[in-house]
Design an enzyme around this catalytic site. Sequence first.
Site, PDB file in Angstrom:
ATOM      1  N   CYS A   1       0.860  -1.170   0.000  1.00 60.29           N
ATOM      2  CA  CYS A   1       0.000   0.000   0.000  1.00 60.29           C
ATOM      3  C   CYS A   1       0.901   1.226   0.000  1.00 60.29           C
ATOM      4  O   CYS A   1       2.109   1.115   0.152  1.00 60.29           O
ATOM      5  CB  CYS A   1      -0.841   0.013   1.267  1.00 60.29           C
ATOM      6  SG  CYS A   1      -1.706  -1.544   1.553  1.00 60.29           S
TER       7      CYS A   1
ATOM      8  N   ASN B   1       1.419  -0.120   5.647  1.00 58.81           N
ATOM      9  CA  ASN B   1       1.798  -0.809   4.415  1.00 58.81           C
ATOM     10  C   ASN B   1       2.558  -2.053   4.823  1.00 58.81           C
ATOM     11  O   ASN B   1       3.489  -1.970   5.618  1.00 58.81           O
ATOM     12  CB  ASN B   1       2.699   0.110   3.568  1.00 58.81           C
ATOM     13  CG  ASN B   1       3.454  -0.657   2.497  1.00 58.81           C
ATOM     14  OD1 ASN B   1       2.930  -1.621   1.932  1.00 58.81           O
ATOM     15  ND2 ASN B   1       4.683  -0.247   2.218  1.00 58.81           N
TER      16      ASN B   1
ATOM     17  N   GLU C   1       7.367 -13.186 -21.765  1.00 60.04           N
ATOM     18  CA  GLU C   1       6.962 -11.798 -21.529  1.00 60.04           C
ATOM     19  C   GLU C   1       5.655 -11.477 -22.272  1.00 60.04           C
ATOM     20  O   GLU C   1       4.770 -10.801 -21.739  1.00 60.04           O
ATOM     21  CB  GLU C   1       8.102 -10.853 -21.958  1.00 60.04           C
ATOM     22  CG  GLU C   1       7.780  -9.374 -21.985  1.00 60.04           C
ATOM     23  CD  GLU C   1       7.412  -8.764 -20.635  1.00 60.04           C
ATOM     24  OE1 GLU C   1       7.428  -9.484 -19.623  1.00 60.04           O
ATOM     25  OE2 GLU C   1       7.068  -7.576 -20.615  1.00 60.04           O
TER      26      GLU C   1
ATOM     27  N   LYS D   1       2.322 -10.225 -20.388  1.00 54.08           N
ATOM     28  CA  LYS D   1       1.655  -8.959 -20.733  1.00 54.08           C
ATOM     29  C   LYS D   1       0.191  -9.200 -21.046  1.00 54.08           C
ATOM     30  O   LYS D   1      -0.672  -8.463 -20.576  1.00 54.08           O
ATOM     31  CB  LYS D   1       2.302  -8.310 -21.965  1.00 54.08           C
ATOM     32  CG  LYS D   1       3.580  -7.554 -21.856  1.00 54.08           C
ATOM     33  CD  LYS D   1       3.592  -6.296 -21.088  1.00 54.08           C
ATOM     34  CE  LYS D   1       3.825  -6.581 -19.628  1.00 54.08           C
ATOM     35  NZ  LYS D   1       5.177  -6.481 -19.164  1.00 54.08           N
TER      36      LYS D   1
END
Length: 609
Positions: free
Chosen positions: A2, A99, A481, A485
């Site tokens: 966070c 966080n 990759e 994606k």
Amino acid sequence: MCGIVGILGTEPVARGIVEALKRLEYRGYDSAGVATIESEGHVERVRAPGKLHNLEDKLKASALKGTTGIGHTRWATHGVPNEPNAHPHVSGDVVIVHNGIIENFKPLKDELLKEGVVFSSQTDTEVVAHLIARERAKGVPPKEAVAKVLKRLEGAFALAVIFASEHDLMVGARMGAPLAVGHGDGQMYLGSDAIALAPFTNRVTYLEDGDWVALTRNSIEIRDGEGRQIVRPMNFTQASAFMADKGKHRHFMAKEIAEQPEVIGHTLAEYADFAEKAARLPSEVKIDFANLDRLTITACGTAYLAGLTAKYWFERYARLPTEVDIASEFRYREAPMPKKGAAIVISQSGETADTLAALRYCKAQDQDTLALVNVPGSTIAREAHAAIRTYAGPEIGVASTKAFTCQLTVLAALAVAAGKARGAISRDQERELIGALTEAPRHMAEILKDEKHIAEVAREIAHAQDVLYLGRGVNYPIALEGALKLKEISYIHAEGYAAGELKHGPIALIDENVPVIVIAPQDDLFDKTVSNMEEVAARGGKIVLLTDDGGIEAHGQRTFRRIRVPKAHAFLSPLLYALPVQLLAYHAAVFMGTDVDQPRNLAKSVTVE
Ligand code: M6R
């Protein structure tokens, strides 16, 4: 993970907090919240599920005036992304944002439940709020109460705490998650990074693990894990106060894809001598490549795939045994590391928790460590023995694009330099490879001109349930990759495979509904990849062939679709083929109507394990 922010200001702080949170939204966007001290003992809190603009809308209806406040943007770990689980959390006079993860929250919560404490959220954070409030109820002063509770917490976290009754106090703590103090004039700030603080100040002190800090508007007291008062240096950051914008593009991702010829040019200018066609390493790089027994590369996600590509380069051009591993695996593997070993960690953000832990492991194993980051001053950059950077500029889209190709560029130059240092390549070969590398921006610009055609192909694969990507050798990581994606932004299931591995199992998936993206420049492995492609075609798979003119002429005819990539030196192909796979994913996602820049469940920087 966070983003957290806190301000001890002189004017109402809510708007400034939101401004800072906008810069932290890359860390998560499941919910957001702000709390300010409106009068002594009275805190107002506004929280909203979903993205920050929901909080902004809500804030319009509630004019917060407090000059002391904290804020949070959340990536959910414990508890669904709804309003009750949104931070800040409150107990008694304690108001907290967090966080990270409190790993021992369960026994702590059980202890509090037995005492009759009532919880209003499912978060681990609320436990900390109640623990501090319990100390306060016993009469323990605010900062001592925080210090006492910190001793009981396990896990990785950063905290910012204010107290309803203390208008001029903010306490922060750091253990395994970043936290920076910003120094203003008569104002003080806390933030998850220097970028969040950039609108207010460029004077920043980074806390170290175990530190906690008590801030007033005019003072700073830092204590280490042992409770000793210490001084941490103040740095002048170069984080820009300006927010990146999309320019003429519909999404940041589109802009970042389009920027690649330019930013690769900038990066190359730092790592290559164009006139001499020689690799040029910054003086920070102290690795003695000539005497290295093994190189270890570790990273996460797309950065890991840059490392995997570099393995092919370091082994082929530098004859340097190179081990590559996903940081989350590497950190717990207890891998033995050689005496004459070096490690490269790669991270766009420089904050990824697993990569940071892997770096620390390598340091503990006496490896010479080098960080490759896009954010100078990030935790990973500061902790490695040396840090070098990519010149991609801010990358806002969650899907990494230009950072990836910039990482490849630096790693390619490093591999050539290593090859030269080890006597594995001659000066002529260095000229040839660096000369080829300097052609990358020009070829990339040409690929981008074909975007319309690639978008049409993307629309055709967007109907599929599953998509396979195949590549061989140095293009195998590009297949991985491409699949990553597509998955992360279009939510279409995709897998990348080494082309030769297909027949050992995944070929069972092939039928006429499965598009197979084949990455096959006409290099020395081309014929082998084509054989694998034929195996797919024979089973009805729809082949989308990514290749150069020669490849299209030789084998383009019977494929479903073709995407042309300029003919270039084989050394360059990962850099070039990365672009069409990015564009395929981008346009498939646009077609599917997903949130391209902030896909569901993801965050740009992953600072939890
Ligand atoms: O900031 P980092 O480079 O350390 O981030 C690593 C991964 O989280 C990141 O590459 C992620 O896989 C991207 N969303 C991929 O597009």
